[in-house]
Design an enzyme around this catalytic site. Structure first.
Site, short mmCIF file in Angstrom:
data_model
loop_
_atom_site.label_atom_id
_atom_site.label_comp_id
_atom_site.label_asym_id
_atom_site.label_seq_id
_atom_site.Cartn_x
_atom_site.Cartn_y
_atom_site.Cartn_z
N LYS A 79 38.11 72.98 8.97
CA LYS A 79 38.08 72.10 10.13
C LYS A 79 37.17 72.72 11.18
O LYS A 79 37.01 73.94 11.22
CB LYS A 79 39.50 71.98 10.72
CG LYS A 79 39.72 70.74 11.54
CD LYS A 79 40.16 69.56 10.70
CE LYS A 79 40.33 68.32 11.52
NZ LYS A 79 40.83 67.18 10.75
N GLY A 173 50.21 51.22 15.98
CA GLY A 173 48.76 51.46 15.91
C GLY A 173 48.14 50.57 14.85
O GLY A 173 48.47 50.68 13.67
N GLY A 175 44.71 49.91 14.24
CA GLY A 175 43.27 50.10 14.13
C GLY A 175 42.82 50.01 12.68
O GLY A 175 43.35 49.24 11.88
P1 NAD Z 1 41.83 53.84 15.06
O1 NAD Z 1 41.31 54.52 16.27
O2 NAD Z 1 40.98 52.86 14.34
O3 NAD Z 1 43.21 53.10 15.42
C1 NAD Z 1 44.21 53.64 16.21
C2 NAD Z 1 44.93 52.48 16.89
O4 NAD Z 1 46.06 53.00 17.58
C3 NAD Z 1 44.06 51.76 17.93
O5 NAD Z 1 44.09 50.37 17.69
C4 NAD Z 1 44.71 52.13 19.27
O6 NAD Z 1 44.59 51.11 20.23
C5 NAD Z 1 46.15 52.35 18.84
N1 NAD Z 1 46.94 53.18 19.74
C6 NAD Z 1 46.56 54.26 20.44
N2 NAD Z 1 47.60 54.75 21.14
C7 NAD Z 1 48.66 53.97 20.86
C8 NAD Z 1 50.03 53.97 21.27
N3 NAD Z 1 50.51 54.87 22.10
N4 NAD Z 1 50.85 53.00 20.78
C9 NAD Z 1 50.37 52.06 19.93
N5 NAD Z 1 49.09 52.01 19.51
C10 NAD Z 1 48.25 52.95 19.98
O7 NAD Z 1 42.28 55.03 14.09
P2 NAD Z 1 42.54 54.93 12.51
O8 NAD Z 1 41.30 55.27 11.78
O9 NAD Z 1 43.27 53.67 12.21
O10 NAD Z 1 43.53 56.18 12.30
C11 NAD Z 1 44.86 56.10 12.73
C12 NAD Z 1 45.53 57.47 12.56
O11 NAD Z 1 45.46 57.86 11.19
C13 NAD Z 1 44.87 58.60 13.35
O12 NAD Z 1 45.86 59.51 13.74
C14 NAD Z 1 43.96 59.25 12.33
O13 NAD Z 1 43.72 60.61 12.63
C15 NAD Z 1 44.81 59.12 11.07
N6 NAD Z 1 44.03 59.14 9.83
C16 NAD Z 1 42.99 58.30 9.68
C17 NAD Z 1 42.25 58.34 8.49
C18 NAD Z 1 41.08 57.42 8.29
O14 NAD Z 1 40.51 57.46 7.21
N7 NAD Z 1 40.70 56.59 9.24
C19 NAD Z 1 42.59 59.23 7.47
C20 NAD Z 1 43.71 60.07 7.66
C21 NAD Z 1 44.42 60.01 8.84
#
Ligand code: NAD
Length: 338
Positions: A79, A173, A175
């Protein structure tokens, strides 16, 4: 930094980078190099202190080792953290980070993480080929799919269901990962309750998937079968755990436990937690397709395999009378030392 740092855990290399011209201050931690390399994201954050940044990078690289080991793929965990605010993240700073990664000659491969994205990786790529997650790749697709298989496996094992149909899942969440997860769950007949700080997005996902919206403050305490944290880390903590009504937790958010003790708190509360580094392994599995290590067919088989691995973790925890974090770590450590 000393070898006695509480998060040291036998890290193979910890590299401190400083570039006078751009002001770059970064730390790359290589927990284990397997398959010749350690892979993991590049996090940009305005850390309050160097010690905070060091603690974060050591924890995150170790978690990446567990994630790789339990996914069955032959890489080690690494990392990087860059101590920078969003305004400080300039193209020059990113290129300097590219030079730093290049100096490691492939022992570390970077990827997007909190505070960085595919466009940033494209700039880093100007200086090094040891970077993944470039524009055009979207790991949230395989992450959501793998997470779906994890939830399905938990429902079968822990709720004695044949399928997830009729199971109630609360998703925090919506996203890239959470939004796609809702689609998979809705297609399988799951009852959904959803929340996002972006209320417009929440309304849209609920109307697309037939779910109910609650506020971000309410979602953790929804009386659902499964809670799926897909937003932020540290949501499972001393304050939140007593209010959680779901008996199962399975989400993609990285570092869901605020402290290691929260794994035991969950167990004591009768809540079964799917370790995030098991449930969200779809991202690195998808990333392995981008790196040319596996093809689409193997990717799908490995995404399904997340459900099988999770079932083994939960079996082991129940058999040994330990929390699920301890069980998953024991399994990962055995793989890493083999
Ligand atoms: P993203 O940024 O696309 O989505 C996150 C969503 O959470 C957003 O819509 C945001 O508005 C919402 N959010 C933020 N704070 C919030 C709260 N307090 N309550 C409710 N909603 C809230 O991120 P993502 O790519 O969907 O990833 C989500 C999580 O999964 C992150 O922690 C990321 O590290 C983890 N993750 C992602 C991946 C990947 O491939 N994208 C892989 C492993 C882990």
């Amino acid at each position: 930094m000393s070898f006695d740092h509480p998060e040291f855990d036998g890290h193979e290399q910890i590299i401190w980078f400083h570039d006078e011209a751009t002001g770059l201050k970064a730390i790359t931690a290589l927990h284990r190099q397997r398959g010749g390399a350690a892979l993991g994201g590049i996090r940009f954050r305005a850390y309050a202190s160097t010690d905070e940044a060091l603690t974060d990078v050591l924890r995150l690289s170790r978690a990446m080792s567990y994630k790789w080991a339990l996914s069955g793929l032959a890489y080690g965990g690494g990392k990087s953290v860059v101590i920078a605010t969003a305004e400080e993240k300039t193209p020059e700073l990113l290129r300097a980070m590219g030079d730093c990664i290049e100096s490691l000659k492939g022992r570390y491969v970077g990827a997007p993480d909190v505070g960085s994205n595919a466009s940033d990786m494209a700039i880093i790529r100007e200086r090094t080929r040891h970077v993944a997650g470039l524009p055009g790749s979207d790991t949230s697709v395989p992450t959501a799919r793998g997470l779906y298989y994890a939830i399905e496996s938990m429902a079968q094992q822990q709720l004695s269901r044949d399928s997830v149909a009729g199971v109630h899942v609360a998703v925090q969440g919506l996203g890239g990962v959470g939004g796609r997860l809702c689609r998979h769950l809705a297609d399988a007949g799951v009852t959904l309750t959803v929340a996002d700080v972006n209320s417009e997005l929440a309304g849209q996902v609920a109307s697309d998937c037939g779910g109910q919206v609650v506020s971000p403050e309410e979602i953790l305490a929804v009386e659902a079968d499964v809670l799926s944290p897909c937003a932020l880390g540290a949501v499972l903590n001393e304050q939140s755990i007593p209010g959680i009504r779901a008996r199962l937790i399975c989400g993609a958010a990285n570092n869901q436990l605020a402290t290691p003790e929260d794994a035991e708190r969950l167990r004591a509360a009768g809540i079964t937690w799917a370790p995030d580094y098991v449930a969200s392994a779809g991202g690195i599995i998808g990333g392995s397709v981008e790196l040319g290590d596996i093809d689409a067919e193997e990717c799908e088989a490995r995404l399904r395999g997340i459900g099988t691995t999770l079932a083994e973790v939960l079996d082991r925890a129940a058999r040994d009378g330990i929390n699920t974090d301890a069980a998953a770590q024991a399994m990962a450590s055995a793989i890493l030392s083999a």
